[in-house]
Design a protein around this motif. Structure first.
Motif, short mmCIF file in Angstrom:
data_model
loop_
_atom_site.label_atom_id
_atom_site.label_comp_id
_atom_site.label_asym_id
_atom_site.label_seq_id
_atom_site.Cartn_x
_atom_site.Cartn_y
_atom_site.Cartn_z
N THR A 113 46.75 51.23 52.67
CA THR A 113 45.82 51.41 51.62
C THR A 113 45.92 50.21 50.66
O THR A 113 44.80 49.51 50.16
N GLU A 114 47.01 50.05 50.19
CA GLU A 114 47.33 48.71 49.50
C GLU A 114 46.52 47.49 49.96
O GLU A 114 46.04 46.70 49.28
N ASN A 117 43.10 47.45 49.81
CA ASN A 117 42.40 47.12 48.56
C ASN A 117 42.81 45.68 48.16
O ASN A 117 41.78 45.25 47.45
#
Length: 168
Positions: A113-114, A117
């Protein structure tokens, strides 16, 4: 004839170039390259500054859970490398590698997810998902699917000029 003959023949073929660089050594045409002192690097080539041309990279991940952290570290290292201008980064997962992108099976869903992003595109192979009876809805939010991982790798490299890196 031997290695020395082959080396001279290669250097002779490169005579049209102003400078020939082999494994960090710079040899000007006509120079025998037999100097006992090392050749100084060309100061006009600065490897510590980003290239003016932005590049794209595709990472191929097809390994099991023990390799997930290393694969994600490779992606982050590329993004953090200030000497490389990277415009697009894609991770294509197929085979057992799709487990990295399944929310309930990934050892590092937060890291995925990081990186999402940070602009990394993660793509899961639909063939590999089907072979493992994994529904698209089980993927980490933001992960895309492609019909065939190998097809996506081929298209990105051939049509879109992506550099290919196979992750461990």
């Amino acid at each position: 004839m031997g290695t020395e003959h082959d080396r001279r023949r290669f250097l002779g073929l490169a005579a049209g170039a102003s400078t020939l660089t082999l494994a960090g050594c710079s040899t000007a045409p006509g120079d025998s390259g037999t100097s006992s002192s090392p050749t100084e690097p060309d100061e006009s080539t600065d490897t510590d500054t980003p290239t003016s041309q932005s590049m794209s990279t595709v990472f191929h991940f097809a390994r099991g859970p023990d390799y997930q952290q290393h694969a994600l570290a490779n992606v982050a290292n590329l993004l953090d490398d200030s000497s490389t201008a990277v415009e697009n980064v894609v991770v294509v997962a197929n085979g057992q590698g799709v487990e990295l992108l399944v929310a309930s099976e990934s050892n590092h869903p937060d890291r995925v997810t990081e990186l999402l992003n940070r602009g990394v595109s993660f793509r899961a192979c639909e063939n590999s998902l089907a072979a493992r009876d994994i529904e698209e809805s089980a993927l980490i939010d933001g992960v895309e699917t492609v019909p065939a991982g190998v097809g996506e790798l081929t298209k990105l490299q051939a049509r879109d000029d992506f550099a290919y890196i196979e992750t461990p």
